[in-house]
Design an enzyme around this catalytic site. Structure first.
Site, PDB file in Angstrom:
ATOM      1  N   SER A 141      69.841  38.203  39.857  1.00 59.17           N
ATOM      2  CA  SER A 141      68.837  38.592  38.873  1.00 59.17           C
ATOM      3  C   SER A 141      69.286  38.147  37.484  1.00 59.17           C
ATOM      4  O   SER A 141      70.476  37.928  37.239  1.00 59.17           O
ATOM      5  CB  SER A 141      68.679  40.117  38.885  1.00 59.17           C
ATOM      6  OG  SER A 141      67.879  40.570  37.818  1.00 59.17           O
ATOM      7  N   TYR A 154      71.790  48.940  38.554  1.00 53.73           N
ATOM      8  CA  TYR A 154      71.274  47.659  39.036  1.00 53.73           C
ATOM      9  C   TYR A 154      72.071  46.495  38.466  1.00 53.73           C
ATOM     10  O   TYR A 154      72.464  45.571  39.202  1.00 53.73           O
ATOM     11  CB  TYR A 154      69.805  47.541  38.653  1.00 53.73           C
ATOM     12  CG  TYR A 154      69.121  46.318  39.201  1.00 53.73           C
ATOM     13  CD1 TYR A 154      68.849  46.195  40.557  1.00 53.73           C
ATOM     14  CD2 TYR A 154      68.716  45.279  38.359  1.00 53.73           C
ATOM     15  CE1 TYR A 154      68.205  45.072  41.063  1.00 53.73           C
ATOM     16  CE2 TYR A 154      68.069  44.164  38.849  1.00 53.73           C
ATOM     17  CZ  TYR A 154      67.824  44.060  40.206  1.00 53.73           C
ATOM     18  OH  TYR A 154      67.187  42.944  40.691  1.00 53.73           O
TER      19      TYR A 154
END
Length: 230
Positions: A141, A154
């Site tokens: 990501s 995350y």
């Protein structure tokens, strides 16, 4: 790399980016082994892929359980005899400040986003090395490149997978490994965590799949981290 006839294992293939990966590889003529936890959605993905005339099998599996991971890989070998590409796509995100994030939420985030790719890569790597070829792609990501407010768990998981991949790249002989890094994508996971946004303004799952396939076709650089946001 020509993807026609390649055997591709995709985790988290029942929806979102994983589903788009499956359909995009099917369009290129790849045979597929798809896994996820939701049977109905996974079977729907399989049906959509089979319309392209490819062979496809789906396996209900939890990427955090080694027994399930072994089941997926064994199914792939039994049906196809080899594995050319592994796409570690399954992911989990919790959008909360650190002080609101529970230990259980942290554990789940790390388990899906780090343990999952660890288990699958460890299981498939000896197979690919024996074949003297193979490709392991892990979906990271933009949050694996820079920290972001409200994404402590995350970001920690995605930074971890970047380091994991860089290290693994130095251990492989005949296999290539890389990460691909989307930004915000219009998936159910993103919508659940970010209600009320203009989702049409985001990258769509099929956009990410298209960019990743083009990168593969051009040729992967071992250990690379590819930005695939618009």
């Amino acid at each position: 790399m020509d993807l026609k006839g390649k055997i591709v294992v995709i985790t988290g293939a029942s929806r979102g980016i994983g589903k788009s990966f499956a359909e995009r590889f099917a369009r290129e003529g790849s045979d597929l082994v798809l896994c996820a936890r939701t049977k109905k959605d996974l079977e729907e993905t399989q049906k959509r892929c089979e319309k392209y005339g490819v062979r496809c099998v789906s396996v209900i599996a939890d990427v955090t359980k080694s027994s399930d991971v072994k089941k997926v890989i064994q199914t792939a070998l039994k049906m196809f005899g080899k594995i050319d590409i592994l796409v570690n796509n399954a992911g989990y995100a919790i959008y909360k400040p650190l002080i609101e994030t529970s230990e259980e939420e942290l554990d789940k985030t790390l388990s899906v986003n780090v343990r999952g790719p660890f288990l699958f890569s460890k299981e498939v790597l000896p197979i690919m090395e024996k074949q003297k070829e193979g490709l392991i792609i892990t979906v990271s990501s933009s949050s694996g490149k820079r920290g972001m407010e409200g994404l402590t768990a995350y970001c920690a998981s995605k930074f971890a997978i970047e380091g994991f991949t860089q290290s693994l790249a130095q251990e492989v002989k005949h296999v290539k490994v890389c990460t691909v890094c989307p930004g915000p994508v219009n998936t159910s996971m993103y919508r659940d965590n970010s209600p009320g946004e203009d989702y049409n303004a985001l990258d769509q799952p099929e956009d990410i799949a298209e960019r990743v396939v083009k990168i593969i076709q051009k040729g992967i650089e071992n250990g690379a981290s590819y930005n695939v946001w618009s």
